[in-house]
Design an enzyme around this catalytic site. Structure first.
Site, mmCIF file in Angstrom:
data_model
loop_
_atom_site.group_PDB
_atom_site.id
_atom_site.type_symbol
_atom_site.label_atom_id
_atom_site.label_comp_id
_atom_site.label_asym_id
_atom_site.label_seq_id
_atom_site.Cartn_x
_atom_site.Cartn_y
_atom_site.Cartn_z
ATOM 1 N N LYS A 178 14.460 2.644 -0.675
ATOM 2 C CA LYS A 178 14.163 2.388 -1.485
ATOM 3 C C LYS A 178 14.584 3.920 -2.702
ATOM 4 C CE LYS A 178 12.065 -1.170 -2.300
ATOM 5 N NZ LYS A 178 11.294 -1.568 -1.272
ATOM 6 N N ARG A 232 9.630 -5.562 13.834
ATOM 7 C CA ARG A 232 10.815 -5.975 12.789
ATOM 8 C C ARG A 232 12.042 -4.557 13.423
ATOM 9 N NH1 ARG A 232 8.442 -1.782 8.443
ATOM 10 N NH2 ARG A 232 10.713 -2.588 8.093
ATOM 11 N N GLU A 259 9.872 -9.604 -1.575
ATOM 12 C CA GLU A 259 9.232 -9.057 -2.755
ATOM 13 C C GLU A 259 11.052 -7.898 -4.218
ATOM 14 O OE1 GLU A 259 5.879 -5.601 -3.214
ATOM 15 O OE2 GLU A 259 6.557 -6.366 -0.616
#
Length: 814
Positions: free
Chosen positions: A508, A498, A273
């Protein structure tokens, strides 16, 4: 006759030795599987046979079949047995392909669709490759990968064999013939193996063990290659993924169409994204998706998942592409989910017409309650769920045309509310957003969600392996449901664990707080673990790929401490960068018994034992600078560097120097000047320690004064977010130390001129080479790279970042 005796006669009829039979009987599961296979093959024996009843190759095939089915039975195994006996299945690869085909049918509930014709096609029955055909296929692959092979030489031989045997018709060829041809063509291209291909290091001879000493008879473990970036594709999770075309299709013709359009090649995608900078966790996704495709001779798309115009910015699109290319990957195509907005919309209408979607006007709170609410109560349908398809279609078009404002209407998929998987509870497919899109402007007011878009774009691009992290494991069901509901080609989603790094933050929002409040310089501050920050810090792209490869790929989440990451980077740099002398806190040493104009040019290798890196000259003069930490005003027995009356070696200088006196600044108390003698006029005694130094020789532009930034961990703990006062309270006040007057030797200019170090991965392309590609080891100090703040103008200040420390204990005396 006892059952074991009867079975012994049958095994002997195959030509098995008594020793082999005895070993077989030790494994009850293998014995049972083998016995059943002999029944299927109708091999009987009620007396001793003088000659085997079947060919030795058939025996080998039946034995392999028994080992592959002893733990888990294979449906319709008898057809495999028959094909081995009549000679259609001749190799283990063919037998394994047959088992995969049958087990795949069972998993999909399609055993009634079994076809002997399909079985033979899946197993390469009847394919006989001549030596000329084998040579042609090998040559085609080697020509396509010529540059990599010339650079990495025989390190790629095993990878080449694996790719050819797994992704081409050579999987059906005799393995030995393929290996011989690969070896021959490698030698024709790059010559025979030489010292460049010899990874073994000579070890010093050890004294013979005494009689009382224990002798270790185990083979020593082979150390992992710190430069290897591909072994993760050869074992474990990634080695066991399906082959192209092996994923189930509700419409069989979709599989055939897919294989025609892809040529049977692997196709993957990396779909970020574009709403922020990538971090270290994304490096695993990039390495897996691009690396898996490259390893198997396939292609990987870079697809921007740009379905949320409220969060997307052009700078993120650029940064993502640059990181992918810097890591050494070339996207097959750069695509955008927005490329497919019209097609996605048409499929949404199709879904409504098929009765699998409806327009809902519920609030977010109402939808939450429908799904069980906070108390996980019973689930129930939205009151709009059963509205006529035509009505939902009309309302969907009204959404598109501006009748509704955001949150007043949405398109939901009509899935299965009784299913235990939340991803089947009527997910949203389209919502209203009035923000202009960066590519389509104001063309659309409705935008598809990730759950609707992702699998369909994978289908449009003929993705063979949709590889994602295990957080999406529940999404696999809705992924499959949507493709099947629309009866389109369905890629296979597979999930891996992950990568998380402890001791830092990846959010973020929280990184933005660090940036906005001035705790760090920006998103690329070297103390962060965004990939732009890691790049600026000086970590080579190949080191990141080698780190991911070293960890391996499983379905378990990998939580790694920063020191583990840094150790992997350190091992990579040790093999790939030159060495220079640098002093962080310089103090002048005057060698009094050398003349004022004394000059000697010393030849210094950029890395001992690595002649390919070359050598360079450094001036040795009457005045040199050493690091303040290498001098003590008062000597001690356990101190081996410079002190009054003590000798020390200067790296690569023929004779030691001995301190005779020193001067100090009366205000600060710091030593300002050290006086010494060059011991070239006395009997040579090898000093216990050699220290780095930099000459004071203006005619030779020495020293080069630089600013050095030493980075430590940004946070004090391994879990900054657990701090009761918030993550900002966990910030390490000593995360950066700056030495503005540090000095480096003149060899730096050649290292800078010859960058990148190393010339690997994306940095083989000049457009991906930045200041950070000037990397080196500062002897006894650490590994360093140039920072982007460096001034390239004449006389401009060079800024150096410490990438990682050295292995040596910082408290070591010598």
């Amino acid at each position: 006759m006892a059952e074991e005796d009867r079975l012994t006669l049958r095994f002997r009829a195959l030509g098995l030795t008594d020793k082999s039979i005895k070993e077989t009987f030790k494994n009850k599961k293998l014995t049972a599987a083998f016995s059943s296979i002999l029944d299927e093959a109708d091999i009987k024996a009620d007396h001793e046979q003088t000659t085997p009843v079947v060919d030795a190759k058939v025996v080998a095939g039946l034995t392999y079949l028994a080992t592959q089915t002893k733990e888990s039975q294979c449906p319709k195994r008898e057809v495999v047995t028959k094909a081995i006996v009549d000679g259609r299945l001749k190799t283990n690869v063919q037998i394994q392909a047959a088992l995969e085909y049958l087990r795949g049918l069972e998993a999909e509930g399609k055993l009634t669709d079994y076809s002997e014709e399909v079985l033979e096609r899946e197993c390469g029955v009847g394919i006989e490759l001549t030596k000329e055909e084998i040579a042609a296929i090998v040559n085609q692959y080697i020509e396509a990968n010529k540059e990599r092979i010339i650079e990495e030489r025989y390190k790629l031989a095993q990878e080449t064999l694996s790719v050819l045997k797994n992704t081409t018709a050579l999987k059906w060829a005799p393995p030995l013939d393929v290996k011989k041809e690969v070896d021959a063509q490698f030698e024709a291209l790059i010559g025979p193996k030489d010292e460049r291909d010899n990874e073994k290091k000579k070890s010093k001879a050890k004294p013979a063990a005494t009689a009382s000493a224990k002798v270790n008879t185990e083979e020593p473990k082979k150390p992992s290659d710190p430069l290897n970036t591909t072994s993760m594709f050869e074992e474990g999770f990634l080695a066991n993924l399906h082959k192209p075309g092996g994923n189930y299709q509700i419409i069989p013709e979709n599989r055939e169409k897919h294989l025609r359009e892809t040529g049977g090649k692997v196709f993957t995608r990396f779909p970020p994204e574009p709403n922020g900078y990538l971090h270290i966790g994304h490096s695993k996704a990039i390495a897996i998706n691009f690396g898996f495709a490259r390893y198997h001779g396939g292609e990987c798309y870079l697809r921007y998942d740009d379905t949320n115009p409220e969060a997307e910015e052009e700078r993120y699109f650029v940064a993502i592409r640059e990181i992918v290319e810097w890591l050494g990957f070339k996207p097959y195509q750069i695509t955008y989910s927005s490329d497919h907005f019209q097609r996605l919309y048409e499929l949404a209408e199709d879904l409504v017409k098929r009765g699998f979607a409806y327009i809902c006007h519920c609030t977010a709170e109402e939808v939450h309650e429908q799904r069980g609410g906070d108390h996980r109560g019973p689930r129930y349908a939205c009151k709009h769920r059963d509205r006529p398809n035509e009505e939902s279609l009309t309302e969907f078009r009204a959404m598109r045309d501006g009748k509704y404002k955001p949150k007043e209407a949405m398109l939901r998929m009509k899935q299965d509310l009784e299913d235990g998987n939340p991803q089947m509870w009527d997910l949203t497919a389209y919502r209203i957003l009035e923000t202009p899109h960066h590519r389509t402007g104001n063309q659309w007011r409705i935008y598809p969600t990730y759950d609707f878009t992702h699998c369909l774009c994978d289908s449009f691009e003929n993705i063979t392996h949709s590889l994602c992290t295990t957080e999406f494991i529940n999404s696999r069901q809705s992924y499959d449901w949507l493709c099947n509901a629309l009866e389109i080609y369905r890629p296979q989603q597979s999930e891996y664990g992950r990568l998380n790094l402890t001791g830092t933050i990846m959010s973020k929002r929280k990184i933005a707080k660090l940036v906005n409040q001035g705790y760090v310089r920006g998103w690329d501050d070297p103390r962060l673990y965004t990939l732009v920050a890691i790049r600026r810090r000086g970590v080579p792209p190949g080191a990141i790929l080698a780190f991911v490869n070293e960890l391996g790929v499983t379905t378990a989440t990998t939580n790694i401490q920063i020191k583990r990451f840094e150790n992997s980077i350190r091992k990579y740099l040790e093999e790939t960068v030159p060495r220079l002398m640098m002093v962080l806190d310089p103090v002048l040493v005057v060698i009094e018994n050398l003349p004022e104009d004394y000059y000697e040019a010393l030849s210094v290798p950029f890395k001992p034992g690595a002649p390919k890196m070359g050598e360079h000259e450094v001036p040795f003069t009457r005045k040199v600078y050493i690091d303040r930490s290498d001098f003590r005003e008062t000597d001690s027995k356990d101190y081996f560097r410079l002190a009054p009356g003590k000798s020390v070696g200067l790296f690569k200088v023929p004779f030691p120097i001995k301190c005779t006196s020193f001067t100090k600044d009366p205000e600060t108390g710091l030593v300002t000047e050290i006086f010494a003698r060059y011991e070239n006029d006395v009997e040579f005694v090898k000093p216990k320690t050699y220290i780095q130094w930099v000459a004071d020789s203006p005619p030779h532009r020495s020293p080069i004064v630089v600013e050095v930034r030493l980075f430590n961990q940004l946070f004090k703990s391994d879990d900054p977010e657990s701090n009761p006062d918030g993550f900002l309270a966990d910030i390490n006040p000593n995360s950066e130390e700056v030495f503005k007057g540090a000095m480096i030797e003149v060899g730096f200019e050649e290292v800078r001129r010859r960058a990148p170090w190393p010339e690997r991965e994306g940095e083989k392309n000049a457009k991906n080479v930045g200041k950070e590609s000037t990397r080196f080891q500062a002897l006894r100090v650490g590994y360093f790279a140039m920072d982007g703040d460096s001034d390239d103008s004449p006389g401009g200040t060079v800024v150096l970042n410490r990438i990682v420390t050295l292995k040596e204990d910082a408290g070591k005396n010598a």
